[in-house]
Design a protein around this motif. Structure first.
Motif, PDB file in Angstrom:
ATOM      1  N   ASP A  99      -9.117  -0.447   1.799  1.00  0.00           N
ATOM      2  CA  ASP A  99      -8.287  -0.178   0.630  1.00  0.00           C
ATOM      3  C   ASP A  99      -8.701   1.089  -0.111  1.00  0.00           C
ATOM      4  O   ASP A  99      -8.192   1.374  -1.200  1.00  0.00           O
ATOM      5  CB  ASP A  99      -8.279  -1.371  -0.323  1.00  0.00           C
ATOM      6  N   THR A 153      -8.352  -7.703  -1.203  1.00  0.00           N
ATOM      7  CA  THR A 153      -7.089  -8.418  -1.026  1.00  0.00           C
ATOM      8  C   THR A 153      -7.260  -9.472   0.055  1.00  0.00           C
ATOM      9  O   THR A 153      -7.951  -9.232   1.056  1.00  0.00           O
ATOM     10  CB  THR A 153      -5.944  -7.448  -0.647  1.00  0.00           C
ATOM     11  N   VAL A 155      -5.660 -11.031   2.953  1.00  0.00           N
ATOM     12  CA  VAL A 155      -4.564 -10.625   3.833  1.00  0.00           C
ATOM     13  C   VAL A 155      -3.835 -11.862   4.350  1.00  0.00           C
ATOM     14  O   VAL A 155      -4.452 -12.761   4.936  1.00  0.00           O
ATOM     15  CB  VAL A 155      -5.086  -9.769   5.004  1.00  0.00           C
ATOM     16  N   SER A 157      -0.317 -11.450   5.830  1.00  0.00           N
ATOM     17  CA  SER A 157       0.919 -10.758   6.158  1.00  0.00           C
ATOM     18  C   SER A 157       0.839 -10.162   7.554  1.00  0.00           C
ATOM     19  O   SER A 157      -0.139  -9.462   7.883  1.00  0.00           O
ATOM     20  CB  SER A 157       1.169  -9.641   5.137  1.00  0.00           C
ATOM     21  N   ASP A 159       2.692  -7.780   8.679  1.00  0.00           N
ATOM     22  CA  ASP A 159       2.794  -6.328   8.536  1.00  0.00           C
ATOM     23  C   ASP A 159       1.432  -5.715   8.221  1.00  0.00           C
ATOM     24  O   ASP A 159       1.073  -4.656   8.747  1.00  0.00           O
ATOM     25  CB  ASP A 159       3.787  -5.966   7.434  1.00  0.00           C
ATOM     26  N   LYS A 160       0.673  -6.383   7.358  1.00  0.00           N
ATOM     27  CA  LYS A 160      -0.660  -5.881   7.005  1.00  0.00           C
ATOM     28  C   LYS A 160      -1.600  -5.974   8.199  1.00  0.00           C
ATOM     29  O   LYS A 160      -2.421  -5.067   8.424  1.00  0.00           O
ATOM     30  CB  LYS A 160      -1.217  -6.684   5.828  1.00  0.00           C
ATOM     31  N   TRP A 163      -0.902  -3.034  10.399  1.00  0.00           N
ATOM     32  CA  TRP A 163      -1.414  -1.788   9.820  1.00  0.00           C
ATOM     33  C   TRP A 163      -2.929  -1.691   9.974  1.00  0.00           C
ATOM     34  O   TRP A 163      -3.460  -0.619  10.339  1.00  0.00           O
ATOM     35  CB  TRP A 163      -1.017  -1.717   8.343  1.00  0.00           C
ATOM     36  N   THR A 173     -10.654  -9.166   9.047  1.00  0.00           N
ATOM     37  CA  THR A 173     -10.612  -8.621   7.694  1.00  0.00           C
ATOM     38  C   THR A 173     -11.186  -9.624   6.705  1.00  0.00           C
ATOM     39  O   THR A 173     -11.014 -10.835   6.849  1.00  0.00           O
ATOM     40  CB  THR A 173      -9.161  -8.244   7.301  1.00  0.00           C
TER      41      THR A 173
END
Length: 231
Positions: A99, A153, A155, A157, A159-160, A163, A173
């Motif tokens: 981040d 954060t 996670v 998602s 989409d995340k 990425w 993560t």
């Protein structure tokens, strides 16, 4: 040799605290540091709290106040690699703060301006030891060694996930490891981050986390104990 052992949450340290020979408890800055022996090794165990700032403060105090020689971080994480399943183990080769974003100035994601390194490499000897112990406990097919990405954060998602995989090639993560690694890099202490997967970081992550966090913490405990027998 004095070893520092950090976990972010109570679930990640309580099982180790229950089996250690506790000699002293010292409160500094709201953190309770438990000093004693575990499997005949001198250790300081601490719960750092959730997030990068908590992890950085706590690991700095651990290193400077107790003069630990090595740092082991144990806990849970969300899987990013699609081959990783709940309960599997990820051991850090290196860590990045995903981040950290100075792309407006032309930097890549995760790069910290004016620092020589923004990717913090774990100690190779500790990595190899953790890998061997984990494979002996769970089988080599359930042990992954690679990049761990950290950010403030949780996670949950797809989409995340994409990425983080595309940008950093992250295996998993979480919210503390890169901050601990950053501190250890600055203060010159060897470290390794060991994560047991509690969820897949997708839309079911919050439900999976609550269900599997204790199992994942138990898996991490087994690895720490195995390492202490050989370290």
């Amino acid at each position: 040799m004095l070893l520092g052992i950090i976990g972010a949450m109570n679930e990640e340290v309580i099982q180790l605290k229950e089996v250690m020979n506790l000699l002293e408890t010292k409160e500094i800055g709201g953190y309770n540091f438990f000093k004693g022996t575990l499997l005949n090794k001198e250790v300081v165990l601490v719960e750092c709290g959730i997030g990068k700032v908590n992890a950085a403060i706590c690991s700095t105090l651990l290193i400077q106040e107790f003069k630990v020689d090595k740092v082991l971080f144990t806990g849970v994480a969300g899987g990013l690699n699609p081959e990783i399943n709940i309960g599997d183990i990820v051991i850090s080769t290196d860590l990045v703060e995903h981040d950290f974003d100075c792309t407006a100035f032309g930097y890549d994601y995760g790069v910290i301006p004016r620092m020589e390194n923004s990717t913090f490499k774990a100690d190779e000897t500790l990595v190899n030891l953790a890998k061997r112990v984990a494979a002996n406990n769970f089988g080599s097919e359930r042990v992954f060694v690679g990049t761990i990405v950290s950010g403030d954060t949780f996670v949950a998602s797809n989409d995340k996930i994409k990425w983080l995989r595309d940008t950093f090639k992250g295996e998993c993560t979480e919210m503390e490891g890169a901050a601990v690694a950053h501190v250890c890099y600055v203060l010159g202490k060897p470290f390794v981050i060991i994560r047991s997967i509690s969820d897949k970081a997708n839309h079911d992550a919050n439900m999976n986390f609550d269900e599997f966090v204790k199992l994942a913490a138990q898996n991490s405990k087994l690895i720490i104990e195995g390492m202490l027998k050989e370290i």
